[in-house]
Scaffold this motif. Structure first.
Motif, PDB file in Angstrom:
ATOM      1  N   TYR A   1       7.127   9.999   4.929  1.00  0.00           N
ATOM      2  CA  TYR A   1       5.531   9.264   4.388  1.00  0.00           C
ATOM      3  C   TYR A   1       5.791   7.797   5.040  1.00  0.00           C
ATOM      4  O   TYR A   1       6.882   7.200   4.964  1.00  0.00           O
ATOM      5  CB  TYR A   1       5.698   9.297   3.052  1.00  0.00           C
ATOM      6  CG  TYR A   1       4.660   8.144   2.437  1.00  0.00           C
ATOM      7  CD1 TYR A   1       3.181   8.376   2.514  1.00  0.00           C
ATOM      8  CD2 TYR A   1       4.978   7.240   1.511  1.00  0.00           C
ATOM      9  CE1 TYR A   1       2.298   7.595   1.967  1.00  0.00           C
ATOM     10  CE2 TYR A   1       4.198   6.408   0.895  1.00  0.00           C
ATOM     11  CZ  TYR A   1       2.691   6.424   1.033  1.00  0.00           C
ATOM     12  OH  TYR A   1       1.976   5.604   0.316  1.00  0.00           O
ATOM     13  N   SER A   2       4.801   7.256   5.724  1.00  0.00           N
ATOM     14  CA  SER A   2       5.103   5.642   6.457  1.00  0.00           C
ATOM     15  C   SER A   2       4.017   5.307   6.399  1.00  0.00           C
ATOM     16  O   SER A   2       2.837   5.643   6.114  1.00  0.00           O
ATOM     17  CB  SER A   2       5.395   5.989   7.675  1.00  0.00           C
ATOM     18  OG  SER A   2       4.321   6.562   8.606  1.00  0.00           O
ATOM     19  N   ASN A   3       4.208   3.703   6.075  1.00  0.00           N
ATOM     20  CA  ASN A   3       2.942   2.811   6.269  1.00  0.00           C
ATOM     21  C   ASN A   3       3.259   1.827   7.312  1.00  0.00           C
ATOM     22  O   ASN A   3       3.719   0.631   7.119  1.00  0.00           O
ATOM     23  CB  ASN A   3       2.411   2.142   4.609  1.00  0.00           C
ATOM     24  CG  ASN A   3       3.369   1.345   4.255  1.00  0.00           C
ATOM     25  OD1 ASN A   3       4.525   1.474   4.123  1.00  0.00           O
ATOM     26  ND2 ASN A   3       2.965   0.181   3.796  1.00  0.00           N
ATOM     27  N   LEU A   4       3.125   2.128   8.476  1.00  0.00           N
ATOM     28  CA  LEU A   4       3.489   1.479   9.543  1.00  0.00           C
ATOM     29  C   LEU A   4       1.982   1.071  10.447  1.00  0.00           C
ATOM     30  O   LEU A   4       1.016   1.787  10.146  1.00  0.00           O
ATOM     31  CB  LEU A   4       4.383   2.014  10.354  1.00  0.00           C
ATOM     32  CG  LEU A   4       5.732   2.511   9.678  1.00  0.00           C
ATOM     33  CD1 LEU A   4       6.515   3.338  10.650  1.00  0.00           C
ATOM     34  CD2 LEU A   4       6.419   1.083   9.234  1.00  0.00           C
ATOM     35  N   ARG A   5       2.101   0.409  11.378  1.00  0.00           N
ATOM     36  CA  ARG A   5       0.825  -0.006  12.328  1.00  0.00           C
ATOM     37  C   ARG A   5       0.598   1.519  12.846  1.00  0.00           C
ATOM     38  O   ARG A   5       1.275   2.417  13.074  1.00  0.00           O
ATOM     39  CB  ARG A   5       1.101  -0.832  13.170  1.00  0.00           C
ATOM     40  CG  ARG A   5      -0.182  -1.190  13.974  1.00  0.00           C
ATOM     41  CD  ARG A   5       0.199  -2.508  15.043  1.00  0.00           C
ATOM     42  NE  ARG A   5       1.056  -1.892  16.147  1.00  0.00           N
ATOM     43  CZ  ARG A   5       2.125  -2.369  16.791  1.00  0.00           C
ATOM     44  NH1 ARG A   5       2.605  -3.548  16.314  1.00  0.00           N
ATOM     45  NH2 ARG A   5       2.683  -1.628  17.676  1.00  0.00           N
TER      46      ARG A   5
ATOM     47  N   GLU B   1       9.976  -4.852  -7.685  1.00  0.00           N
ATOM     48  CA  GLU B   1      10.343  -4.048  -8.856  1.00  0.00           C
ATOM     49  C   GLU B   1       9.163  -3.328  -9.239  1.00  0.00           C
ATOM     50  O   GLU B   1       9.132  -2.144  -9.628  1.00  0.00           O
ATOM     51  CB  GLU B   1      10.695  -5.053 -10.032  1.00  0.00           C
ATOM     52  CG  GLU B   1      12.091  -5.579  -9.832  1.00  0.00           C
ATOM     53  CD  GLU B   1      13.352  -4.465  -9.852  1.00  0.00           C
ATOM     54  OE1 GLU B   1      13.134  -3.668 -10.363  1.00  0.00           O
ATOM     55  OE2 GLU B   1      14.123  -4.466  -8.979  1.00  0.00           O
ATOM     56  N   VAL B   2       7.920  -3.941  -9.259  1.00  0.00           N
ATOM     57  CA  VAL B   2       6.701  -3.172  -9.800  1.00  0.00           C
ATOM     58  C   VAL B   2       6.155  -2.255  -8.669  1.00  0.00           C
ATOM     59  O   VAL B   2       5.356  -1.334  -9.185  1.00  0.00           O
ATOM     60  CB  VAL B   2       5.684  -4.360  -9.879  1.00  0.00           C
ATOM     61  CG1 VAL B   2       4.690  -4.718  -8.939  1.00  0.00           C
ATOM     62  CG2 VAL B   2       4.620  -3.647 -11.126  1.00  0.00           C
ATOM     63  N   PHE B   3       6.664  -2.145  -7.549  1.00  0.00           N
ATOM     64  CA  PHE B   3       6.125  -1.155  -6.603  1.00  0.00           C
ATOM     65  C   PHE B   3       7.187  -0.089  -6.366  1.00  0.00           C
ATOM     66  O   PHE B   3       6.900   0.796  -5.862  1.00  0.00           O
ATOM     67  CB  PHE B   3       5.872  -1.567  -5.226  1.00  0.00           C
ATOM     68  CG  PHE B   3       4.490  -2.610  -5.170  1.00  0.00           C
ATOM     69  CD1 PHE B   3       3.378  -1.706  -5.045  1.00  0.00           C
ATOM     70  CD2 PHE B   3       4.523  -3.686  -5.204  1.00  0.00           C
ATOM     71  CE1 PHE B   3       2.000  -2.531  -5.066  1.00  0.00           C
ATOM     72  CE2 PHE B   3       3.308  -4.375  -5.117  1.00  0.00           C
ATOM     73  CZ  PHE B   3       2.091  -3.921  -4.944  1.00  0.00           C
ATOM     74  N   ASN B   4       8.416  -0.210  -6.680  1.00  0.00           N
ATOM     75  CA  ASN B   4       9.417   0.493  -6.463  1.00  0.00           C
ATOM     76  C   ASN B   4      10.268   1.442  -7.415  1.00  0.00           C
ATOM     77  O   ASN B   4      11.365   1.905  -7.151  1.00  0.00           O
ATOM     78  CB  ASN B   4      10.270  -0.139  -5.295  1.00  0.00           C
ATOM     79  CG  ASN B   4       9.597  -0.390  -3.965  1.00  0.00           C
ATOM     80  OD1 ASN B   4       9.464   0.407  -3.274  1.00  0.00           O
ATOM     81  ND2 ASN B   4       9.211  -1.474  -3.983  1.00  0.00           N
TER      82      ASN B   4
ATOM     83  N   ALA C   1       0.787  -1.465   0.052  1.00  0.00           N
ATOM     84  CA  ALA C   1      -0.005  -0.011   0.043  1.00  0.00           C
ATOM     85  C   ALA C   1       0.925   1.239  -0.093  1.00  0.00           C
ATOM     86  O   ALA C   1       0.741   2.290  -0.814  1.00  0.00           O
ATOM     87  CB  ALA C   1      -0.968  -0.037   1.221  1.00  0.00           C
ATOM     88  N   GLY C   2       1.818   1.240   1.099  1.00  0.00           N
ATOM     89  CA  GLY C   2       2.601   2.390   0.916  1.00  0.00           C
ATOM     90  C   GLY C   2       3.417   2.969  -0.423  1.00  0.00           C
ATOM     91  O   GLY C   2       3.304   3.918  -0.837  1.00  0.00           O
ATOM     92  N   PRO C   3       4.148   1.724  -0.673  1.00  0.00           N
ATOM     93  CA  PRO C   3       5.090   1.978  -1.967  1.00  0.00           C
ATOM     94  C   PRO C   3       4.223   2.236  -2.956  1.00  0.00           C
ATOM     95  O   PRO C   3       4.633   2.831  -4.018  1.00  0.00           O
ATOM     96  CB  PRO C   3       5.695   0.464  -1.873  1.00  0.00           C
ATOM     97  CG  PRO C   3       5.925   0.160  -0.734  1.00  0.00           C
ATOM     98  CD  PRO C   3       4.666   0.554   0.058  1.00  0.00           C
ATOM     99  N   TRP C   4       2.970   1.690  -3.328  1.00  0.00           N
ATOM    100  CA  TRP C   4       2.169   1.831  -4.374  1.00  0.00           C
ATOM    101  C   TRP C   4       1.622   3.362  -4.492  1.00  0.00           C
ATOM    102  O   TRP C   4       1.715   3.874  -5.476  1.00  0.00           O
ATOM    103  CB  TRP C   4       0.887   1.102  -4.192  1.00  0.00           C
ATOM    104  CG  TRP C   4      -0.271   1.454  -5.398  1.00  0.00           C
ATOM    105  CD1 TRP C   4      -1.523   1.947  -5.257  1.00  0.00           C
ATOM    106  CD2 TRP C   4       0.054   1.097  -6.758  1.00  0.00           C
ATOM    107  NE1 TRP C   4      -2.141   1.979  -6.363  1.00  0.00           N
ATOM    108  CE2 TRP C   4      -1.353   1.320  -7.242  1.00  0.00           C
ATOM    109  CE3 TRP C   4       0.891   0.298  -7.364  1.00  0.00           C
ATOM    110  CZ2 TRP C   4      -1.543   0.953  -8.585  1.00  0.00           C
ATOM    111  CZ3 TRP C   4       0.632  -0.096  -8.811  1.00  0.00           C
ATOM    112  CH2 TRP C   4      -0.603   0.434  -9.397  1.00  0.00           C
TER     113      TRP C   4
ATOM    114  N   ALA D   1      -5.971   2.818  -0.883  1.00  0.00           N
ATOM    115  CA  ALA D   1      -5.474   3.651   0.159  1.00  0.00           C
ATOM    116  C   ALA D   1      -4.177   4.280  -0.282  1.00  0.00           C
ATOM    117  O   ALA D   1      -3.784   5.321   0.052  1.00  0.00           O
ATOM    118  CB  ALA D   1      -5.162   2.768   1.350  1.00  0.00           C
ATOM    119  N   GLY D   2      -3.379   3.685  -0.871  1.00  0.00           N
ATOM    120  CA  GLY D   2      -2.287   4.393  -1.594  1.00  0.00           C
ATOM    121  C   GLY D   2      -2.552   5.653  -2.492  1.00  0.00           C
ATOM    122  O   GLY D   2      -1.812   6.593  -2.342  1.00  0.00           O
TER     123      GLY D   2
END
Length: 419
Positions: free
Chosen positions: A98-102, A65-68, A21-24, A176-177
């Motif tokens: 920017y973060s996607n953590l709990r 690769e596809v997310f980054n 989600a975050g990398p997207w 969400a991304g």
């Protein structure tokens, strides 16, 4: 001659991100020119996406690769004073953390706006978590699959007599991304206008709930009970669903009255256009079972290709039910430039789906995803402006993980550590 600029090439994002989600979300910003610096935890081997099977070897995976694409990577141990020092140097010269953590983690590790505003009053701190930074579920881990069950998506997906069904794609993560990217850009705009940054609290929960949209509004205001529909039919527009032709499935829809009138001609029943049972949206919805009982046998009589040719000619919304390989090979995919190519040291030439963002006419960058810590030198010298002496001190202090295990560490820093 001026070099064309990408829309976001004046934005720098420190991305404490992993998985999907975050990398997207940040992938789309990187495609638009933002400098996205991935902070990868050396104690965890970096982003867990590097190891997602089945197409993974060592720290390389097609999933990663596809997310980054178009991002940079720095291994950094935020739990050490030295690593925190580097992170704070980056905050001073960046626009976004920017973060996607709990949901409870940003405050615990000190990456909220209140934690960082003394370093940079304009910093925007965007957290994308499972359940947000407030509420009773704040400490729960959130994943797409879990949210599709929790928020009712699976209950309305699949055949009525079948089990609850997950979407074939990770649509909560992806959506969400997108929301995180929109929130982040709005935050940067406001910070540049007002001189003050902020927190952006985005969650999978909020996203999945918001996407319940009109069925939720019908339930809240009219008592509607959302349910699964036969052959994936629209809950109120009839016909708008899958139909089985003689050899394959197709989708046919009548979201406007004119399409229904055209469809009656295509199926050889023009009198249905004025039949009081089927004349309007409301009539067809009320008599759904009767109408579909008439239509479905008709679609069985001809091939999918024949039906689609006539439906397209009549201007009725329709399409085949393709496989993913079919979709990738569709001529429109190539015409829209929706496949990109990168060169990878392990995989060679890679073909990957592009993002869908299009702003202006400038070509978007297409750089492969970074190896772990590949941008060590660029980030520390060009972005932060550290001297070799200071970098050597930080290496010794464990800022980037155990000194002997730092991937991609330039030889001069290794040599400086030799007794």
């Amino acid at each position: 001659m001026n070099t064309p600029r990408l829309p976001l090439d004046d934005i720098r994002i420190i991305a404490v991100e992993q998985y999907g989600a975050g990398p997207w979300g940040s992938l789309h910003l990187a495609d638009l020119g933002a400098e996205v610096i991935k902070i990868e935890d050396p104690g965890a081997g970096g982003d867990v996406g590097r190891y997602v099977p089945p197409y993974a070897e060592d720290e390389d995976s097609l999933f990663f690769e596809v997310f980054n694409r178009n991002k940079r990577s720095l291994s950094l141990d935020l739990a050490t004073p030295a690593g925190r020092s580097v992170f704070e140097d980056l905050v001073r010269v960046s626009d976004v953390v920017y973060s996607n953590l709990r949901g409870d983690v940003p405050a615990k590790i000190g990456i909220t706006y209140d934690d960082l505003k003394h370093l940079n009053p304009r910093i925007v701190c965007c957290s994308l978590s499972g359940f947000g930074m407030t509420g009773p579920r704040v400490a729960e881990p959130g994943y797409d699959y879990v949210l599709q069950g929790l928020l009712g998506w699976m209950d309305v997906t699949g055949e009525p007599d079948g089990p609850p069904t997950k979407s074939g794609l990770s649509m909560v993560d992806y959506s969400a991304g997108f929301i995180a990217a929109i929130s982040l850009l709005a935050g940067v705009h406001a910070a540049r206008r007002d001189g003050v940054g902020m927190d952006c609290d985005v969650s999978l929960f909020d996203t999945a709930l918001a996407l319940l949209n009109y069925p939720a509004a019908w339930h809240l205001n009219a008592g509607y009970q959302p349910h699964r529909t036969r052959r994936s039919s629209h809950p109120s527009l009839v016909p708008f669903q899958l139909f089985e032709a003689a050899d394959a499935w197709i989708v046919v829809g009548c979201p406007k009255e004119k399409f229904w009138q055209r469809l009656t001609g295509v199926v050889g029943r023009p009198e249905w256009a004025h039949d009081p049972r089927f004349a309007t949206f409301a009539d067809r919805e009320r008599n759904r079972v009767e109408l579909l009982g008439l239509l479905e046998p008709l679609f069985h009589t001809r091939s999918a290709a024949d039906w689609l040719a006539d439906l397209h000619a009549a201007g009725v919304p329709c399409g085949p039910v393709n496989s993913i390989p079919d979709a990738l090979a569709d001529p429109h995919t190539a015409a829209r430039g929706m496949l990109v190519e990168t060169e990878h040291p392990r995989y060679g030439r890679l073909r990957l789906p592009s993002t869908a963002v299009r702003v202006g006419g400038e070509p978007r960058p297409s750089r492969r995803a970074p190896r772990r810590n590949e941008d060590f030198g660029h980030v520390l010298t060009e972005v932060v402006g550290l001297t070799d002496t200071r970098i050597s001190e930080l290496v010794d202090a464990g800022a980037f993980g155990p000194p002997a295990e730092v991937p991609g560490l330039p030889d001069r820093y290794r040599e400086a550590r030799q007794p």
